[in-house]
Scaffold this motif. Structure first.
Motif, short mmCIF file in Angstrom:
data_model
loop_
_atom_site.label_atom_id
_atom_site.label_comp_id
_atom_site.label_asym_id
_atom_site.label_seq_id
_atom_site.Cartn_x
_atom_site.Cartn_y
_atom_site.Cartn_z
N CYS A 24 -20.45 27.06 6.12
CA CYS A 24 -19.67 26.69 4.92
C CYS A 24 -18.50 25.79 5.33
O CYS A 24 -17.64 26.19 6.14
CB CYS A 24 -19.16 27.93 4.21
N ILE A 25 -18.44 24.62 4.73
CA ILE A 25 -17.38 23.66 5.07
C ILE A 25 -16.03 24.14 4.54
O ILE A 25 -14.98 23.73 5.03
CB ILE A 25 -17.80 22.25 4.57
N ALA A 85 -23.99 22.52 -5.10
CA ALA A 85 -24.10 22.73 -6.56
C ALA A 85 -23.22 23.85 -7.10
O ALA A 85 -22.98 23.91 -8.31
CB ALA A 85 -25.55 22.98 -6.92
N PRO A 113 -25.68 18.17 -3.76
CA PRO A 113 -25.93 18.92 -2.52
C PRO A 113 -25.01 20.14 -2.34
O PRO A 113 -25.19 20.90 -1.41
CB PRO A 113 -25.64 17.90 -1.41
N LEU A 158 -25.36 25.91 0.11
CA LEU A 158 -25.53 26.82 1.24
C LEU A 158 -25.58 28.27 0.77
O LEU A 158 -26.22 29.12 1.40
CB LEU A 158 -24.34 26.62 2.20
N SER A 186 -21.84 26.61 -9.05
CA SER A 186 -22.34 27.39 -10.20
C SER A 186 -23.39 26.62 -11.00
O SER A 186 -23.87 27.12 -12.02
CB SER A 186 -21.17 27.76 -11.10
N ASP A 216 -28.19 23.18 3.71
CA ASP A 216 -26.93 22.65 4.20
C ASP A 216 -26.85 21.18 3.77
O ASP A 216 -27.82 20.44 3.94
CB ASP A 216 -26.89 22.76 5.74
N ALA A 217 -25.69 20.79 3.21
CA ALA A 217 -25.55 19.42 2.70
C ALA A 217 -25.64 18.38 3.80
O ALA A 217 -25.76 17.19 3.53
CB ALA A 217 -24.23 19.30 1.95
N GLY A 221 -13.56 27.28 -8.56
CA GLY A 221 -13.82 25.97 -7.95
C GLY A 221 -14.89 25.17 -8.66
O GLY A 221 -15.34 24.15 -8.13
C1 LIG Z 1 -16.18 23.11 -5.10
S1 LIG Z 1 -17.64 24.08 -4.95
C2 LIG Z 1 -18.80 23.18 -5.96
C3 LIG Z 1 -18.62 23.46 -7.41
C4 LIG Z 1 -19.74 22.98 -8.31
N1 LIG Z 1 -19.72 21.54 -8.48
C5 LIG Z 1 -19.67 23.68 -9.65
O1 LIG Z 1 -19.36 23.03 -10.67
O2 LIG Z 1 -19.84 24.90 -9.71
C6 LIG Z 1 -18.18 23.71 -3.31
C7 LIG Z 1 -19.53 24.31 -2.95
O3 LIG Z 1 -19.88 23.82 -1.65
C8 LIG Z 1 -20.72 24.79 -1.05
N2 LIG Z 1 -20.83 24.49 0.40
C9 LIG Z 1 -19.90 24.62 1.37
N3 LIG Z 1 -20.37 24.20 2.56
C10 LIG Z 1 -21.64 23.76 2.33
C11 LIG Z 1 -22.64 23.17 3.14
N4 LIG Z 1 -22.46 22.96 4.46
N5 LIG Z 1 -23.81 22.82 2.57
C12 LIG Z 1 -24.04 23.03 1.24
N6 LIG Z 1 -23.13 23.61 0.41
C13 LIG Z 1 -21.94 23.94 0.95
C14 LIG Z 1 -20.05 26.10 -1.39
O4 LIG Z 1 -20.96 27.18 -1.25
C15 LIG Z 1 -19.61 25.83 -2.84
O5 LIG Z 1 -20.58 26.31 -3.74
#
Ligand SMILES: C[S@@+](CC[C@H](N)C(=O)[O-])C[C@H]1O[C@@H](n2cnc3c(N)ncnc32)[C@H](O)[C@@H]1O
Length: 261
Positions: free
Chosen positions: A123-124, A59, A57, A80, A61, A91-92, A33
């Motif tokens: 986690c969303i 991030a 918010p 998260l 990896s 949390d975003a 992802g």
């Molecule tokens: C699609 S991935 C992001 C990928 C990132 N842009 C990268 O290049 O690696 C979505 C991220 O959202 C995080 N996430 C999910 N729910 C969240 C929340 N409520 N607050 C902050 N992060 C959250 C997950 O842990 C995951 O790392």
């Protein structure tokens, strides 16, 4: 494979044959992802200047962090479930960051429940995008981005619609775009070509024809601007700011002469 040079994309159809640019890696190739780094590179090149502060918010990896460093931008990155020490746990929907201080925000949220990111209850990615709870949560995230972004500055949200065989289609892109429009002015909508390895599997294509559905060929990239003007009052127009450029040109326009020449 020899990678082509990294250049600014000039149409609204973005494509690059690799997840990473240059000889190295941005983010983590093994992180499911992760955002293709050239997408973030293009956004930061166009909408930020060296020294600007970029926030991500969600991030993951850390792709945004690595691209920001490559381009001499500062970065504050949160998740998260942090995967690296530089990523702060948050949390975003409640980012520990002051209001109106970010020069750019990039976000690539979970697209429904396709990937298990963590077992964090907040986690969303645990919320199916066919349910209103996903959009309620993402509205809170977008509201928080609007709080931290400086007036007049830009943000980018990268997302894909969701289709799983046997489940209703979830048009996440347009759903999130409608939420974004409640907080920001739309600047552009970009289609980013998906180069998912699974799209190369022939049997997926025959199944899509037999089942009469479409595989996801692109991700949306929504580019939005927070209202309000920047504090800079003099000097040439900022070419990254269409409104500023339009005002600049209008002020210099030669008035039309009345009558025949
Ligand atoms: C699609 S991935 C992001 C990928 C990132 N842009 C990268 O290049 O690696 C979505 C991220 O959202 C995080 N996430 C999910 N729910 C969240 C929340 N409520 N607050 C902050 N992060 C959250 C997950 O842990 C995951 O790392």
């Amino acid at each position: 494979m020899k990678k082509p040079p990294l250049v600014l994309q000039t149409t609204t159809l973005w494509d690059y044959p690799s997840q990473h640019y240059g000889g190295g890696m941005q983010g983590d190739k093994d992180y499911t992802g992760a955002t293709p780094s050239y997408v973030i590179w293009n956004l930061l090149s166009r909408y930020t200047a060296p020294g600007d502060l970029v926030v991500d918010p969600m991030a993951g990896s850390g792709t945004t962090l690595d691209v920001a460093r490559d381009l001499g931008r500062r970065a504050a990155v949160f998740d998260l479930a942090p995967s690296r020490p530089e990523i702060e746990k948050a949390d975003a929907r409640k980012i520990p960051f002051p209001s109106s201080q970010a020069d750019f925000v990039f976000i690539d949220p979970p697209y429904s429940t396709h990937v298990v990111y963590s077992d964090e209850p907040g986690c969303i990615g645990r919320l199916p995008a066919q349910e209103p709870e996903y959009y309620t949560a993402m509205r809170d995230v977008v509201k928080e981005i609007a709080r931290i972004l400086r007036p007049g500055r830009y943000m980018g949200l990268y997302v894909c619609d969701s289709f799983k065989k046997g489940e209703p289609f979830a048009p996440i892109g347009l759903g999130l775009f409608s939420i974004l429009c409640d907080f920001f002015t739309p600047i552009d909508v970009v289609a980013v070509v998906r180069r998912n390895k699974s799209l190369k599997r022939n049997h997926w294509h025959s199944a899509a024809i037999e089942g009469n559905y479409f595989l996801r060929g692109f991700n949306y990239l929504f580019i939005m601007q927070k209202s309000g003007s920047k504090t800079r009052k003099s000097g040439p127009p900022d070419p990254r700011d269409p409104a500023e450029t339009a005002r600049h040109l209008a002020a210099r326009a030669v008035p039309k002469r009345e009558g025949k020449p």
